[in-house]
Write a protein that holds these residues in place. Structure first.
Motif, mmCIF file in Angstrom:
data_model
loop_
_atom_site.group_PDB
_atom_site.id
_atom_site.type_symbol
_atom_site.label_atom_id
_atom_site.label_comp_id
_atom_site.label_asym_id
_atom_site.label_seq_id
_atom_site.Cartn_x
_atom_site.Cartn_y
_atom_site.Cartn_z
ATOM 1 N N SER C 10 0.830 -1.201 0.000
ATOM 2 C CA SER C 10 0.000 0.000 0.000
ATOM 3 C C SER C 10 0.866 1.253 0.000
ATOM 4 N N MET C 11 2.045 1.172 0.655
ATOM 5 C CA MET C 11 2.931 2.326 0.614
ATOM 6 C C MET C 11 3.379 2.616 -0.813
ATOM 7 N N ALA C 12 3.685 1.555 -1.549
ATOM 8 C CA ALA C 12 4.108 1.731 -2.938
ATOM 9 C C ALA C 12 2.994 2.375 -3.742
ATOM 10 N N ALA C 13 1.775 1.920 -3.510
ATOM 11 C CA ALA C 13 0.640 2.460 -4.261
ATOM 12 C C ALA C 13 0.457 3.945 -3.961
ATOM 13 N N ILE C 14 0.507 4.286 -2.671
ATOM 14 C CA ILE C 14 0.356 5.688 -2.299
ATOM 15 C C ILE C 14 1.458 6.526 -2.936
ATOM 16 N N GLY C 15 2.669 5.982 -2.909
ATOM 17 C CA GLY C 15 3.802 6.695 -3.503
ATOM 18 C C GLY C 15 3.578 6.980 -4.969
ATOM 19 N N THR C 68 13.413 10.501 -11.049
ATOM 20 C CA THR C 68 14.256 9.557 -10.323
ATOM 21 C C THR C 68 13.571 8.205 -10.175
ATOM 22 N N VAL C 69 12.344 8.223 -9.638
ATOM 23 C CA VAL C 69 11.698 6.951 -9.303
ATOM 24 C C VAL C 69 11.158 6.253 -10.550
ATOM 25 N N VAL C 70 10.438 7.001 -11.369
ATOM 26 C CA VAL C 70 9.800 6.359 -12.520
ATOM 27 C C VAL C 70 10.849 5.859 -13.509
ATOM 28 N N THR C 71 11.896 6.652 -13.726
ATOM 29 C CA THR C 71 12.951 6.171 -14.620
ATOM 30 C C THR C 71 13.537 4.856 -14.101
ATOM 31 N N ALA C 72 13.758 4.820 -12.800
ATOM 32 C CA ALA C 72 14.317 3.594 -12.214
ATOM 33 C C ALA C 72 13.377 2.415 -12.454
ATOM 34 N N LEU C 73 12.069 2.659 -12.263
ATOM 35 C CA LEU C 73 11.100 1.576 -12.470
ATOM 36 C C LEU C 73 11.129 1.094 -13.919
ATOM 37 N N GLY C 252 14.143 -2.499 1.726
ATOM 38 C CA GLY C 252 13.391 -3.159 2.785
ATOM 39 C C GLY C 252 12.400 -4.152 2.202
ATOM 40 N N LEU C 253 11.734 -3.728 1.132
ATOM 41 C CA LEU C 253 10.762 -4.606 0.479
ATOM 42 C C LEU C 253 11.441 -5.886 -0.011
ATOM 43 N N SER C 254 12.614 -5.702 -0.611
ATOM 44 C CA SER C 254 13.342 -6.852 -1.132
ATOM 45 C C SER C 254 13.708 -7.817 -0.005
ATOM 46 N N GLU C 255 14.228 -7.255 1.076
ATOM 47 C CA GLU C 255 14.619 -8.051 2.245
ATOM 48 C C GLU C 255 13.423 -8.810 2.805
#
Lengths: 259, 316, 269
Positions: C10-15, C68-73, C252-255
């Motif tokens: 849900s954090m990812a979605a909000i982000g 930054t974020v979308v390019t990475a995705l 953290g998500l990966s871990e």
């Protein structure tokens, strides 16, 4: 010399080894018979207090009036090896593959006795000769020895500490006939001459018959039968042992299923 | 052992030749005209004729093969061309800047090794206690910190606010502290966790329980069995870390005005100084090959199974 | 799925929502400069303060997330697709193709591939597209290796072989045996790659060879903040914290995913 009272192993949900009591006198040898998965190895590990969570060990193991289950690690250390010698089934599980056999023997001897390196080395060499290995094997790495030689080196390591009880977990299962004989003879001689006690775990009936006077039969973590060798061989009461002995007659080899 | 060494050294040669060609080709494939780069780097007016003149001067009108051949023949005499920017031989400039970078990386490397072994063993030894959990937190945080930001934060706190350490340039020991830390922290974060895992893997190896069964002390078991095997497993990783440290000083040198290869290269890249870039890639690649070789040799030397192999050549 | 994992998702979605919707509802323009408002510390009118040109930092951060974020995705998706297909093809075709592939990736992973990406961007010129190409070229390799190795290992498992013998069709076999073996590990790696890609994008921009000002890429913003380091520390703290938090989230998500998959595998035994 060792007294086991209601020794049990369990996880939070499951009983893996049902409470079991027995004792072994000085110079006595008893056998533990059972198929693989019957809990034989777990029993030996529990005796040595080598199991850790999630496995829980209950009951007491009393050696010379000392309950092992309440000893600290440091106190246990002097009992393990010194009083209780352990011979594992897997010969690869004895030595650290990266260091020479002799070095590891000396290290073990000096962990129990305050002696000089030279003295420890002499003891180690003598032990090696006792199992019919040569002095030069002292300088060998574990991978340079064959399985049979490794098991003999393992015996040498155990006997260099002069234990009072040897817990042998299928010590001869994977070995050639010659090594087998050397090892069994050595155990018997130590018993005769030095009053060694033996807990002999095996699934081979002919070997067990030769080695011990009393037997415990384990099945699914439970002791289903116990008694002297003669008694059990002539009038087995549990089905398991019956079918077991039946195989021996039919196939001419006293072996339980084991992989 | 000696045979293995010489054999491996010989095997490096074809790798380097192949590599130099790949680098050469790659630089040709990336868009951009070296002639234009040359003119702008040497601050000459960029006109049609000038481009044409420089194209011939630099031999850019020849085929890739011809260009490569001529590059190789001069490279064999240790001539790797001259910088577009300064007109100085590339190799001399490089050797001028390289020591500063090596110093930085070697210090960072030592810090990384010590901290990884210390932190990793602490969290394996005290696993599932606060030691373990805080080291886990440290490694996730450390791996998430952008190194440029980390550098800034360290500068802000220790140099500007507290005034403990100088903010840039080389000089006294104090000058090393912040750049070395900036360089080292992300690696410590990532690899201390890895080391912890490999220590716990060692614990599962079969001869560990026999070591306990024969009554060795916990100290002996830890030092001679567990740590030893854990460090052995860490070796290849350490090689990679050293390579990355040597090659990855761009950001740190930029932040701390460190007069090393990173800053020199940054300039060369912005100016498209092709001979410099080409030489740099080649040097880095050779360094990596060399480090890999050293790691392999170390491993073979520390592992009796390989040490006692006949002929000593490791067959992959 | 555990509660923590739900929280992560849900954090990812909000982000993501914030990245795309927030710029529409925000009243501050991330690009318009007001010299009167230069270097204002955080206040009620500018929650995170303003930069050296008087631009609102909050809106720049929010708007900059897409760089930054979308390019990475995008990089992670592209490299993930390439990596998975190459790894799968290599594993299933075997022979020379597989051999060449293994040698090539061994080589590539022995070298500081990120340095190569860095040089590529440096020479080919700054810009979003070049960053995308350079980082995708680097990031697919470990994924391909992972997929290749897991596929080969799975296809040697007795249960896979018995599935072949008992005539389970190819597609079903892949669905039943390969996907469950590969997917968890790939997802763990992909999540890790998002963070890593972000750090690289921001790093390139910080060094001036990535996304260029006035675009509010977070690394570029950090670079711009350098001259006002002492006078206006929030200029450095804000974008840095933004990068850190998002990367921290992905790591953290990966871990977390790794733990969960490990547990599942553990209980299956």
């Amino acid at each position: 010399m060792i007294e086991v009272n209601n020794l049990a192993v369990k996880t939070e949900t499951q009983m893996l080894l049902e409470p079991l009591s027995f004792c072994i006198q000085k110079g006595e040898s008893i056998g533990v018979l059972g198929e693989s998965g019957a809990g034989k190895t777990m029993l030996t590990m529990a005796l040595l207090q080598l199991l850790s969570s999630p496995l829980q060990v209950e009951g007491s193991v009393i050696v010379h009036d000392q309950d092992l289950s309440v000893l600290s690690n440091e106190q246990l250390r002097s009992v393990r090896g010194n009083t209780l010698g352990y011979v594992p089934q897997n010969v690869q599980a004895i030595f650290d593959p990266y260091r020479k056999i002799g070095v590891q023997m000396v290290e073990t001897i000096r962990a129990h006795e305050r002696t000089t390196k030279r003295e420890a080395k002499r003891t180690a060499m003598a032990s090696l000769r006792e199992v019919q290995l040569k002095d030069e094997h002292y300088h060998f790495f574990p991978f340079q020895l064959s399985g049979g030689m490794l098991q003999r080196a393992g015996m040498a390591l155990v006997f260099s500490l002069q234990p009072e009880l040897v817990i042998a977990d299928e010590p001869t299962t994977a070995l050639d006939k010659e090594t087998k004989t050397v090892i069994l003879e050595l155990l018997l001689r130590k018993q005769r001459e030095e009053g060694l006690s033996i807990l002999f775990v095996s699934h081979e009936i002919d070997v067990i018959k030769k080695m011990v006077t009393r037997i415990l039969v384990l099945e699914n973590g439970k002791c289903v039968e116990r008694g002297s060798v003669d008694q059990l061989m002539n009038e087995p009461s549990s089905d398991r042992l019956k079918s077991f002995l039946h195989y021996e007659v039919v196939l001419g080899r006293g072996t339980m299923k084991n992989d | 052992m000696l045979r293995m060494l010489s054999w491996r050294l010989c095997a490096l040669v074809p790798s380097i030749v192949l590599l130099s060609f790949v680098v050469f080709l790659a630089l040709h494939l990336i868009p951009g005209d070296p002639a234009v780069a040359y003119l702008s780097a040497s601050q000459l007016p960029i006109t049609e004729e000038a481009i044409e003149r420089v194209t011939i001067e630099l031999g850019l009108d020849r085929t890739v093969w011809e260009q490569y051949a001529s590059w190789v023949s001069s490279a064999l005499t240790m001539d790797f061309g001259t910088s577009y920017m300064t007109g100085e031989p590339v190799i001399e400039e490089f050797l001028f800047y390289f020591p500063a970078t090596v110093e930085l990386s070697v210090w960072a490397f030592l810090i990384v090794i010590l901290s990884v072994i210390g932190l990793g063993s602490a969290s394996a030894y005290y696993r599932k206690t606060w030691v373990d959990y805080s080291s886990r937190l440290f490694s996730i945080v450390g791996a998430s910190l952008p190194s440029f930001w980390l550098g800034f934060l360290l500068l802000y706190v220790f140099s500007m606010s507290l005034g403990i350490f100088p903010s840039g340039n080389r000089g006294t020991v104090a000058h090393y502290v912040l750049p070395v830390l900036t360089l080292a922290i992300p690696y410590i974060a990532i690899y201390s966790r890895l080391f912890r895992t490999s220590l716990l893997e060692v614990e599962k190896l079969p001869w560990m329980s026999h070591a306990r069964a024969r009554g060795l002390s916990e100290k002996t078991i830890w030092l001679k069995f567990q740590l030893r095997h854990g460090v052995l497993a860490l070796l290849p990783v350490l090689g990679i870390v050293m390579g990355y440290l040597l090659a990855g000083t761009f950001i740190v040198e930029n932040i701390f005005s460190w007069p090393g290869v990173g800053r020199y290269m940054m300039n060369a890249i912005v100016q498209r100084d092709y001979p410099v870039i080409q030489f740099y890639i080649l040097v880095i690649a050779c360094l990596f090959l060399l480090i890999n070789l050293i790691v392999d040799l170390l491993q073979a030397w520390l592992d009796p199974r390989q040490r006692h192999q006949k002929g000593g050549v490791k067959h992959v | 799925m555990s509660r923590t994992s739900k929280v992560y998702i849900s954090m990812a979605a909000i982000g993501l929502l914030m990245i795309f919707i927030a710029p529409l509802v925000m009243n501050q323009d991330p690009f318009s400069a007001h010299s009167a408002n230069r270097l204002l510390p955080p206040s009620s009118s500018h929650l995170l303060g303003t930069d050296h040109l008087g631009r609102d930092l909050l809106s720049r951060i929010v708007y900059g997330a897409r760089y930054t974020v979308v390019t990475a995705l995008v990089i992670v998706v592209i490299s993930g697709l390439i990596g998975m297909s190459v790894g799968f093809v290599s594993a299933t075709s075997g022979g020379v193709i597989d051999h060449v592939f293994m040698r090539f990736t061994e080589w590539m992973s022995a070298f500081p591939s990120v340095i190569l990406a860095f040089l590529f961007v440096g020479i080919a010129g700054p810009g979003l597209l070049n960053i995308l190409i350079a980082l995708s070229l680097v990031f697919w390799i470990p994924i391909a290796r992972l997929v290749r190795n897991t596929t080969v290992r799975t296809m040697q498992e007795p249960y896979y072989e018995s599935a072949i013998i008992s005539g389970v069709p190819y597609v079903k076999r892949i669905q039943r045996h390969l996907v469950p073996a590969i997917l968890p590990q790939v997802l763990v790696l992909l999540a890790l790659n998002v963070g890593s890609a972000m750090l690289h994008i921001a790093g390139f921009s910080f060094l001036g060879i990535g996304i260029q000002p006035p675009l509010p890429e977070w690394g570029a913003m950090l670079n711009e903040s350098r001259s006002y380091f002492y006078a206006a520390p929030w200029l450095m703290i804000v974008p840095g914290t933004a990068i850190f938090l998002v990367v921290f989230f992905w790591n953290g998500l990966s871990e977390r995913m790794r733990d969960e998959f490990d547990q599942k595998r553990g209980s299956g035994l």
